[in-house]
Design an enzyme around this catalytic site. Structure first.
Site, PDB file in Angstrom:
ATOM      1  N   PRO A   1      -6.714  -8.136   3.026  1.00  0.00           N
ATOM      2  CG  PRO A   1      -5.031  -8.822   4.728  1.00  0.00           C
ATOM      3  CD  PRO A   1      -5.503  -8.808   3.205  1.00  0.00           C
TER       4      PRO A   1
ATOM      5  CG  ASP B   1      -0.864  -8.661   2.653  1.00  0.00           C
ATOM      6  OD1 ASP B   1      -1.656  -9.399   2.858  1.00  0.00           O
ATOM      7  OD2 ASP B   1       0.344  -8.892   3.127  1.00  0.00           O
TER       8      ASP B   1
ATOM      9  CB  THR C   1       5.968  -2.506  -3.535  1.00  0.00           C
ATOM     10  OG1 THR C   1       4.670  -3.493  -3.887  1.00  0.00           O
ATOM     11  CG2 THR C   1       6.850  -3.181  -4.522  1.00  0.00           C
TER      12      THR C   1
ATOM     13  CD  GLU D   1       4.118 -15.257   6.260  1.00  0.00           C
ATOM     14  OE1 GLU D   1       4.209 -15.326   7.539  1.00  0.00           O
ATOM     15  OE2 GLU D   1       3.939 -13.976   5.813  1.00  0.00           O
TER      16      GLU D   1
ATOM     17  NE  ARG E   1      -3.083 -12.253   5.240  1.00  0.00           N
ATOM     18  CZ  ARG E   1      -2.321 -11.462   6.097  1.00  0.00           C
ATOM     19  NH1 ARG E   1      -1.913 -11.883   7.230  1.00  0.00           N
ATOM     20  NH2 ARG E   1      -1.607 -10.559   5.577  1.00  0.00           N
TER      21      ARG E   1
ATOM     22  CG  ASP F   1       1.316  -3.399   1.104  1.00  0.00           C
ATOM     23  OD1 ASP F   1       0.995  -4.693   1.016  1.00  0.00           O
ATOM     24  OD2 ASP F   1       2.251  -3.256   1.971  1.00  0.00           O
TER      25      ASP F   1
ATOM     26  CE1 TYR G   1      -2.786  -1.010   6.662  1.00  0.00           C
ATOM     27  CE2 TYR G   1      -3.218   0.865   8.443  1.00  0.00           C
ATOM     28  CZ  TYR G   1      -2.338   0.451   7.459  1.00  0.00           C
ATOM     29  OH  TYR G   1      -0.960   0.500   7.165  1.00  0.00           O
TER      30      TYR G   1
HETATM   31  C1  UGA Z   1       4.496  -8.714   6.195  1.00  0.00           C
HETATM   32  C2  UGA Z   1       3.632  -9.637   5.391  1.00  0.00           C
HETATM   33  O1  UGA Z   1       3.839  -9.451   3.910  1.00  0.00           O
HETATM   34  C3  UGA Z   1       2.020  -9.660   5.584  1.00  0.00           C
HETATM   35  O2  UGA Z   1       1.402 -10.746   4.878  1.00  0.00           O
HETATM   36  C4  UGA Z   1       1.782  -9.802   7.004  1.00  0.00           C
HETATM   37  O3  UGA Z   1       0.588  -9.752   7.687  1.00  0.00           O
HETATM   38  C5  UGA Z   1       2.742  -8.784   7.752  1.00  0.00           C
HETATM   39  O4  UGA Z   1       4.070  -8.912   7.480  1.00  0.00           O
HETATM   40  C6  UGA Z   1       2.716  -9.003   9.408  1.00  0.00           C
HETATM   41  O5  UGA Z   1       3.547  -8.543  10.169  1.00  0.00           O
HETATM   42  O6  UGA Z   1       1.752  -9.534   9.885  1.00  0.00           O
HETATM   43  P1  UGA Z   1       3.994  -5.788   5.770  1.00  0.00           P
HETATM   44  O7  UGA Z   1       4.162  -5.173   4.534  1.00  0.00           O
HETATM   45  O8  UGA Z   1       5.008  -5.792   6.891  1.00  0.00           O
HETATM   46  O9  UGA Z   1       3.869  -7.399   5.481  1.00  0.00           O
HETATM   47  O10 UGA Z   1       2.229  -5.564   6.246  1.00  0.00           O
HETATM   48  P2  UGA Z   1       1.289  -4.545   5.674  1.00  0.00           P
HETATM   49  O11 UGA Z   1       1.282  -4.631   4.285  1.00  0.00           O
HETATM   50  O12 UGA Z   1       1.403  -3.425   6.314  1.00  0.00           O
HETATM   51  O13 UGA Z   1       0.029  -5.512   6.078  1.00  0.00           O
HETATM   52  C7  UGA Z   1      -0.426  -6.612   5.580  1.00  0.00           C
HETATM   53  C8  UGA Z   1      -1.825  -6.618   5.200  1.00  0.00           C
HETATM   54  O14 UGA Z   1      -2.621  -6.507   6.379  1.00  0.00           O
HETATM   55  C9  UGA Z   1      -2.157  -5.366   4.325  1.00  0.00           C
HETATM   56  O15 UGA Z   1      -3.048  -5.666   3.211  1.00  0.00           O
HETATM   57  C10 UGA Z   1      -2.663  -4.267   4.999  1.00  0.00           C
HETATM   58  O16 UGA Z   1      -3.691  -3.298   4.589  1.00  0.00           O
HETATM   59  C11 UGA Z   1      -3.365  -5.183   6.384  1.00  0.00           C
HETATM   60  N1  UGA Z   1      -3.466  -4.460   7.512  1.00  0.00           N
HETATM   61  C12 UGA Z   1      -2.308  -3.806   8.091  1.00  0.00           C
HETATM   62  C13 UGA Z   1      -4.608  -4.359   8.194  1.00  0.00           C
HETATM   63  O17 UGA Z   1      -5.813  -4.767   7.667  1.00  0.00           O
HETATM   64  N2  UGA Z   1      -4.764  -3.641   9.460  1.00  0.00           N
HETATM   65  C14 UGA Z   1      -3.566  -3.152   9.977  1.00  0.00           C
HETATM   66  O18 UGA Z   1      -3.805  -2.589  11.003  1.00  0.00           O
HETATM   67  C15 UGA Z   1      -2.304  -3.322   9.330  1.00  0.00           C
HETATM   68 MN    MN Z   2       2.846  -4.961   2.841  1.00  0.00          MN
END
Ligand code: UGA
Ligand code: MN
Length: 324
Positions: A88, A186, A302, A274, A161, A188, A90
């Site tokens: 995913p 993800d 990270t 998860e 997802r 990052d 954004y």
């Molecule tokens: C943690 C987990 O590692 C994620 O897999 C989980 O989705 C997330 O918490 C959650 O709270 O749902 P975190 O590093 O806090 O991850 O989350 P992000 O990396 O900011 O987002 C997870 C993924 O979703 C990234 O690939 C990001 O690009 C995507 N994302 C995030 C979106 O597609 N839209 C958004 O508004 C925010």
């Molecule tokens: Mn992340």
């Protein structure tokens, strides 16, 4: 007499040289590339292309090549299971940088199909042109997160997802599934190449440690006699599967035989996605520990620092519009 011999020798010499050169050419060796292309079109690379599968060590490959010199291979190698990576993503200032790091990793993995799902109502120009040049078999999807779910305390990327899962099921609905493995990458995180070797052999659901997560240096499944018996974590030990999204892979067969397994919005809390998902497809007892019985960190959760653009409004805009 002597000069006649001499002239015959010089007439024959080029032909002899041509024959020697022809005999020296190894037909098995691919022709060298004429141009160096750091980026390939996905259409020329195809699935897998000429990249070296990561499952073999260079030592093993040398041995195989030596063997080939004496006798031809008896049968083609079995097809590697395809790794489907659902990412995913954004729009934000660091998006292209994150995707660039990810593509640089994925490009080194054989037989990987990248399912990139944008959190948007339409495909962005940035991601579309990025993927065109990325040199990876890919599928570019998009689905926006409804505004009401865009809250810091709510789970992220649920809809994206699920769109990736729906695409996989749709693609394989009419054919018996080729061997494949799915994992959620993800945009990052940081992925070692060894991780892909480990997950490729997933039979149902495999698990491994994740670094820099849960307020600790790492989280990991605790393994006894080859079975997962608990979780080493710093946060909510009561989770049925106390594991980050980056810590597991699922075989394509399991995804297809559980067509209703999806990520849920209703009742879901951050950190529980998860568990909510895994509960639908497996049990803790069934999990396959990877990375030396879950004692190696091969992926890191990270997170990129929010970028400082405070000086942007203070200065004139550039005269050209540059994509970052
Ligand atoms: C943690 C987990 O590692 C994620 O897999 C989980 O989705 C997330 O918490 C959650 O709270 O749902 P975190 O590093 O806090 O991850 O989350 P992000 O990396 O900011 O987002 C997870 C993924 O979703 C990234 O690939 C990001 O690009 C995507 N994302 C995030 C979106 O597609 N839209 C958004 O508004 C925010
Ligand atoms: Mn992340």
């Amino acid at each position: 007499m002597k000069s006649a011999l001499c002239s015959r020798f010089f007439i024959l010499l080029p032909w002899i040289l041509i024959v020697i050169i022809m005999l020296d050419v190894d037909p098995r060796r691919p022709a060298p590339q004429l141009t160096s292309r750091p980026y390939f079109s996905p259409h020329t690379v195809g699935c897998g292309g000429s990249r070296v599968p990561l499952r073999r060590s260079s030592l093993g490959r040398d041995a195989a090549e030596k063997r080939n010199e004496s006798r031809p291979p008896l049968q083609p190698e079995p097809r590697l299971p395809t790794i489907y990576a659902i990412t995913p993503t954004y729009s934000r200032p660091v998006q292209k940088a994150e995707l660039t790091r990810l593509a640089n990793t994925f490009r080194q993995v054989a037989q990987l199909h990248w399912i990139l799902v944008e959190d948007r109502a339409t495909r962005s120009e940035l991601v579309s042109s990025f993927l065109e040049r990325a040199g990876l078999p890919n599928t570019h999807l998009h689905v926006p997160t409804p505004r009401r779910y865009k809250r810091p305390w709510l789970p992220r990327a649920t809809e994206q997802r699920n769109a990736g899962l729906a695409w996989l099921r749709q693609r394989h609905q009419h054919q018996s599934a080729q061997p494949g493995v799915l994992f959620f990458a993800d945009d990052d995180n940081t992925y070692s190449l060894e991780l892909f070797q480990e997950m490729r052999t997933t039979r149902k659901v495999s698990v491994w440690p994740v670094g820099l997560v849960g307020g600790r240096r790492y989280e990991r499944p605790l393994v006894k006699n080859g079975k997962v018996v608990g979780w080493y974590t710093g946060w909510r030990e009561d989770r049925p599967f106390a594991i980050d999204m980056a810590g597991f892979a699922v075989s394509l067969q399991v995804i297809l035989s559980n067509p209703k397994a999806v990520f849920k919005r209703r009742g879901s809390q951050p950190g529980m996605q998860e568990s909510d998902f895994l509960k639908q497809i497996t049990t803790v007892e069934e999990l396959e520990p990877k990375a030396s019985n879950c004692t190696k960190v091969l992926v890191w959760h990270t997170r990129t620092e929010k970028v400082n653009l405070a000086n942007e409004p203070k200065y004139h805009l550039d005269t050209v519009n540059i994509e970052v």
